[in-house]
Enzyme design. Structure first.
Site, PDB file in Angstrom:
ATOM      1  N   ALA A  62      53.093 -25.859 -78.278  1.00  0.00           N
ATOM      2  CA  ALA A  62      52.825 -25.952 -76.851  1.00  0.00           C
ATOM      3  C   ALA A  62      52.572 -24.568 -76.257  1.00  0.00           C
ATOM      4  CB  ALA A  62      54.015 -26.608 -76.150  1.00  0.00           C
ATOM      5  N   GLY A 108      54.760 -28.809 -80.669  1.00  0.00           N
ATOM      6  CA  GLY A 108      53.939 -29.873 -80.108  1.00  0.00           C
ATOM      7  C   GLY A 108      52.766 -30.235 -80.985  1.00  0.00           C
ATOM      8  N   GLU A 111      54.106 -32.696 -83.358  1.00  0.00           N
ATOM      9  CA  GLU A 111      54.382 -33.939 -82.627  1.00  0.00           C
ATOM     10  C   GLU A 111      53.087 -34.715 -82.385  1.00  0.00           C
ATOM     11  OE1 GLU A 111      58.190 -33.232 -79.835  1.00  0.00           O
ATOM     12  OE2 GLU A 111      56.656 -31.678 -79.615  1.00  0.00           O
ATOM     13  N   GLU A 131      61.351 -25.409 -82.196  1.00  0.00           N
ATOM     14  CA  GLU A 131      61.792 -25.260 -80.810  1.00  0.00           C
ATOM     15  C   GLU A 131      63.189 -24.648 -80.660  1.00  0.00           C
ATOM     16  OE1 GLU A 131      58.592 -28.429 -80.521  1.00  0.00           O
ATOM     17  OE2 GLU A 131      60.107 -27.788 -81.955  1.00  0.00           O
TER      18      GLU A 131
END
Length: 257
Positions: A62, A108, A111, A131
């Protein structure tokens, strides 16, 4: 800001993440991807979709700098829910989506790849959810999808250490379907997509509707709890320190508060 390039060859559509230098995910990129999915749904010719990244990575995660500018826990929770809804849409898409992973699928990025139906990775690719090394947690259903692929024990290890795994290990665990040489990744991905696209649209759509029934109701509960926790954690002192350390390229000094 980032963009999603779109091309169609035969009955296969290819979406390419264009957000240099690491194809970082952001709210504008999510909106661009959602619009491309709308286009694909409107094209009755398309029967398979490839999702890949431009440049060196599939997606290295992200856009932390953009996310860190949010102010309230509710803003972070809303961001997590927005990403979760988009990824859930991909997972429940009526057309199969194949993630073509090179370089790295981290945070992300992984994901997003896990929301796709099939994953093919270059042998040099790295996959992980780092993370916790930033003092935060996954927010786009990573805590819920990862255990489904690698098992609970391995998911705990990957989540709690933040360590990435190789494409080879990912294949052994079931996180990716197959591994190829980097120079043949694109060819192998298109070959698989075209093989799927040869099938009847009616039968493809039915399979896409039926397989999701294998998920338990606990998944939707877990995803909502993850969004809540994402908002809470991002408001902690450790999250502020972790993100700052990440941007300053230093080791964070967590104080457990």
């Amino acid at each position: 800001m980032g963009n999603i390039a779109y091309e169609v060859k035969g009955q296969t559509a290819c979406l390419q993440i264009q957000s240099p230098p690491a194809n970082a995910l952001s709210e504008p990129l999510f909106q661009a991807l959602a619009k491309r999915l709308d286009e694909i749904e409107a094209d009755t010719n398309v029967k398979a979709v490839i999702l890949r990244g431009e440049g060196k990575f599939f997606s290295a995660g992200a856009d932390i700098k953009a996310f860190s500018k949010l102010q309230e826990a509710a803003d972070y929770q809303a961001l997590a829910e927005s990403g979760q809804q988009l990824f859930d849409r991909i997972e429940n898409f009526s057309i199969p989506v194949i993630a073509s992973i090179h370089g790295a699928a981290l945070g992300g990025g992984l994901e997003l790849a896990m929301a796709c139906h099939i994953r093919i990775a270059a042998e040099t690719a790295k996959l992980g959810l780092p993370e916790l090394t930033l003092g935060i947690i996954p927010g786009f259903a990573g805590t819920q999808r990862l255990p489904q692929y690698v098992g609970t024990a391995k998911a705990y290890e990957m989540l709690l250490t933040g360590d990435a795994i190789s494409a080879k290990e990912a294949a052994e665990l079931g996180l990716v379907n197959r591994v190829t040489q980097e120079e043949t990744l694109e060819e192998e991905t298109w070959k698989l997509a075209d093989k799927i696209a040869e099938k009847s649209r009616l039968s493809i759509n039915r399979i896409m509707q039926l397989v999701p029934y294998a998920k338990t109701e606990q998944f939707s509960i877990g995803v909502q709890e993850e969004a809540n926790a994402f908002g809470e954690i991002f408001g902690s002192e450790d999250a502020t320190e972790g993100v700052q350390a990440f941007m300053e390229k230093r080791k964070p000094q967590f104080r457990d508060r």
